[in-house]
Design a protein around this motif. Structure first.
Motif, short mmCIF file in Angstrom:
data_model
loop_
_atom_site.label_atom_id
_atom_site.label_comp_id
_atom_site.label_asym_id
_atom_site.label_seq_id
_atom_site.Cartn_x
_atom_site.Cartn_y
_atom_site.Cartn_z
N ALA A 158 0.85 -1.20 0.00
CA ALA A 158 0.00 0.00 0.00
C ALA A 158 0.88 1.24 0.00
N PRO A 159 1.67 1.43 -1.07
CA PRO A 159 2.62 2.56 -1.08
C PRO A 159 1.95 3.92 -1.01
N GLU A 160 0.68 4.00 -1.42
CA GLU A 160 -0.04 5.28 -1.36
C GLU A 160 -1.02 5.32 -0.20
N GLY A 161 -0.86 4.40 0.74
CA GLY A 161 -1.69 4.40 1.92
C GLY A 161 -3.00 3.66 1.74
N VAL A 162 -3.77 3.59 2.83
CA VAL A 162 -5.05 2.86 2.87
C VAL A 162 -6.15 3.83 3.29
N ASP A 163 -7.26 3.78 2.59
CA ASP A 163 -8.41 4.62 2.93
C ASP A 163 -9.41 3.90 3.82
N VAL A 164 -9.59 2.60 3.57
CA VAL A 164 -10.55 1.80 4.34
C VAL A 164 -9.86 0.53 4.80
N PHE A 165 -9.94 0.25 6.09
CA PHE A 165 -9.43 -1.01 6.64
C PHE A 165 -10.60 -1.79 7.20
N PHE A 166 -10.84 -2.98 6.66
CA PHE A 166 -11.87 -3.89 7.16
C PHE A 166 -11.15 -4.95 7.98
N ASP A 167 -11.31 -4.87 9.30
CA ASP A 167 -10.50 -5.69 10.20
C ASP A 167 -11.27 -6.87 10.75
N ASN A 168 -10.78 -8.08 10.46
CA ASN A 168 -11.31 -9.32 11.02
C ASN A 168 -10.38 -9.92 12.07
N VAL A 169 -9.20 -9.33 12.25
CA VAL A 169 -8.13 -9.99 13.01
C VAL A 169 -7.73 -9.23 14.26
N GLY A 170 -7.57 -7.91 14.15
CA GLY A 170 -7.09 -7.13 15.28
C GLY A 170 -5.59 -7.30 15.48
N GLY A 171 -5.11 -6.98 16.69
CA GLY A 171 -3.71 -7.22 17.04
C GLY A 171 -2.74 -6.54 16.10
N ASP A 172 -1.80 -7.34 15.58
CA ASP A 172 -0.73 -6.79 14.74
C ASP A 172 -1.27 -6.21 13.43
N HIS A 173 -2.40 -6.73 12.94
CA HIS A 173 -2.97 -6.20 11.71
C HIS A 173 -3.51 -4.78 11.92
N LEU A 174 -4.17 -4.56 13.04
CA LEU A 174 -4.69 -3.23 13.33
C LEU A 174 -3.54 -2.24 13.51
N GLU A 175 -2.52 -2.67 14.21
CA GLU A 175 -1.36 -1.82 14.43
C GLU A 175 -0.71 -1.43 13.11
N ALA A 176 -0.55 -2.41 12.23
CA ALA A 176 0.06 -2.15 10.92
C ALA A 176 -0.80 -1.22 10.09
N ALA A 177 -2.11 -1.42 10.13
CA ALA A 177 -3.00 -0.57 9.34
C ALA A 177 -2.95 0.88 9.81
N LEU A 178 -2.90 1.08 11.12
CA LEU A 178 -2.84 2.46 11.64
C LEU A 178 -1.64 3.21 11.09
N ASP A 179 -0.53 2.49 10.87
CA ASP A 179 0.67 3.13 10.33
C ASP A 179 0.44 3.72 8.95
N VAL A 180 -0.41 3.10 8.14
CA VAL A 180 -0.50 3.48 6.72
C VAL A 180 -1.84 4.11 6.34
N MET A 181 -2.71 4.36 7.31
CA MET A 181 -4.01 4.95 6.99
C MET A 181 -3.84 6.39 6.48
N ASN A 182 -4.55 6.68 5.40
CA ASN A 182 -4.56 8.03 4.86
C ASN A 182 -5.44 8.95 5.73
N ARG A 183 -5.27 10.24 5.53
CA ARG A 183 -6.08 11.20 6.29
C ARG A 183 -7.57 10.96 6.02
N ASP A 184 -8.37 11.04 7.08
CA ASP A 184 -9.81 10.79 7.02
C ASP A 184 -10.13 9.34 6.66
N GLY A 185 -9.19 8.43 6.92
CA GLY A 185 -9.43 7.02 6.68
C GLY A 185 -10.47 6.46 7.64
N ARG A 186 -11.06 5.32 7.25
CA ARG A 186 -12.11 4.70 8.05
C ARG A 186 -11.76 3.25 8.32
N ILE A 187 -11.95 2.84 9.56
CA ILE A 187 -11.66 1.47 9.97
C ILE A 187 -12.95 0.83 10.48
#
Length: 336
Positions: free
Chosen positions: A215-244
Motif C-alpha cells: 500500500a505505497p499510497e496508503g489505505v483509505d478503508v481497513f476492514f478488520d477481522n483480526v485485530g492485534g498486529d494487523h490493526l497496528e500495521a494498518a494504523l501506520d498506513v491509513m490516509n487522512r480521514d481514513g475509516r476502519i
C-alpha cells in the motif's frame, strides 16, 4: 405426526484458551408430536463462526454467553419435514438460529423462509448470500463509507467474510484492494479468484513490515477481522480521514493473558481517522438492500465463493476448531 430424536452439541465447560473437545458433549434429545404453530426442520447445513468463541466465555458482551448444558445456537439452514403452521408447509427451506443439531422442533416464528435457487447449494444462505455476505456489505457501506477509488485493506481476507469483502469492494468501485492471509495457497486464491489486487502471507514477516510495500499510497478503508498486529500495521498506513470497520479480532479470542494494544493509537488523531466496531444485529434493516444487490451480482456471475465442508453433525466441534485455526477457505459449514 410422529415423535423424533435429535442429535445436538452442547457446551458443558467454559474454554480456557483454545477450546477442546472436552468442553462439549453430544446429546440425544427427544421431540414429541408437534404443538399447534410448530414445525420440525431437518437441517441441511450448520454454521460455525468466530463470534461463537466469545460467547463461550461468561462475560458481558453485545449478546448473552452460551449457557452451560444447553445446545449451541447459531445459523443453520434446513427443510421443514413436518408442520403444524400454515405459513411454513412441508418442504419449505428455512433459516434459523437453533444451531448445532440435526433436527429442530420449535414455533414457526423462529424460522425464516428463503428461496430455493436451482443449482445453488442451500449452504450459500449461510455464506455469501446470507449473513456472511451481508456483514461484508454493511461493513464497507454503512460503517466505512467506502467510496469509488478508495484503497481497501482486508485482514483475514481468505475467510468467509474476507472473501466477500474483497469482491464487494471491487464491485463498489474500490481502486485497490489488498488482503492478508495465512498461506501461499490462500494468497494466490485472493488474487486469482477473488479479485484482490495484491495479497500477502502474514506469516512471512511482521505485518507492519509487509503492508507498506503493498500500500505505497496508503489505505483509505481497513476492514478488520483480526485485530492485534494487523490493526497496528494498518494504523501506520491509513490516509487522512481514513475509516476502519472493526468486524472481528480473531487473533485475540483465545488469549489467556491481556494483550497489549497498538502502540500507535495517536495515528487516529493525527490522521483524523474514524474507527467503528459493529455487529450485524443493528443493521438488519439493510437485509433487503443487500439481498437485491447480491442477487443481481450473483446472477450476473460476478461473485465467486469457496466453502470448506465437514460432513456429519457429530463433527461440528472439529469444524469449529479447524475454522478457528484458519484451516478453512471461504465459509466453513457442517453438512448434516
Amino acid at each position: 405426526m410422529t415423535e423424533a430424536v435429535s442429535t445436538q452439541i452442547q457446551l458443558v465447560r467454559r474454554p480456557q484458551g483454545w477450546p477442546v473437545h472436552e468442553d462439549f458433549r453430544t446429546e440425544k434429545v427427544g421431540y414429541g408430536e408437534l404443538a399447534p404453530g410448530q414445525v420440525r426442520v431437518a437441517n441441511a447445513f450448520l454454521s460455525v463462526d468466530p463470534y461463537m468463541r466469545g460467547r463461550m466465555n461468561d462475560a458481558k458482551s453485545y449478546i448473552p454467553p452460551f449457557a452451560l448444558g444447553e445446545t449451541m445456537t447459531g445459523g443453520a439452514v434446513g427443510r421443514v419435514v413436518e408442520s403444524a403452521a400454515d405459513a411454513l408447509p412441508v418442504g419449505t427451506v428455512v433459516l434459523h438460529q437453533y444451531g448445532w443439531r440435526d433436527l429442530v422442533q420449535e414455533d414457526a416464528a423462529g424460522f425464516t423462509a428463503v428461496p430455493e435457487i436451482p443449482g445453488v447449494p442451500l449452504s450459500l444462505h449461510l455464506g455469501i448470500l446470507g449473513m456472511t455476505g451481508m456483514t461484508g456489505y454493511v461493513g464497507l457501506t454503512s460503517i466505512a463509507g467506502m467510496k469509488p477509488g478508495d484503497t481497501v485493506f482486508v485482514s483475514g481476507a481468505a475467510g468467509a467474510v474476507g472473501t466477500a469483502v474483497g469482491q464487494i469492494a471491487k464491485l463498489l468501485g474500490a481502486g485497490r484492494v489488498i488482503g492478508s492471509a495465512g498461506s501461499p495457497e490462500k494468497v494466490r486464491l485472493l488474487t486469482e479468484k477473488y479479485g484482490y489486487d495484491a495479497a500477502f502471507n502474514y506469516k512471512d514477516a511482521p505485518v507492519r513490515e509487509q503492508l507498506p510495500r503493498f500500500a505505497p499510497e496508503g489505505v483509505d478503508v481497513f476492514f478488520d477481522n483480526v485485530g492485534g498486529d494487523h490493526l497496528e500495521a494498518a494504523l501506520d498506513v491509513m490516509n487522512r480521514d481514513g475509516r476502519i470497520a472493526v468486524c472481528g479480532a480473531i487473533s485475540l479470542y483465545n488469549s489467556t493473558e491481556k494483550t497489549p494494544g497498538p502502540d500507535n493509537l495517536a495515528k487516529i488523531i493525527q490522521q483524523s481517522l474514524t474507527v467503528k466496531g459493529f455487529t450485524l444485529g443493528g443493521y438488519l434493516h439493510l437485509r433487503e438492500e443487500f439481498g437485491a444487490r447480491m442477487t443481481e451480482w450473483f446472477g450476473q456471475g460476478k461473485i465467486a465463493y469457496d466453502e470448506t465442508i465437514v460432513d456429519g453433525v457429530e463433527r461440528t466441534v472439529d469444524a469449529f476448531l479447524d475454522m478457528m485455526r484458519g484451516r478453512n477457505t471461504g465459509k466453513m459449514v457442517v453438512r448434516v
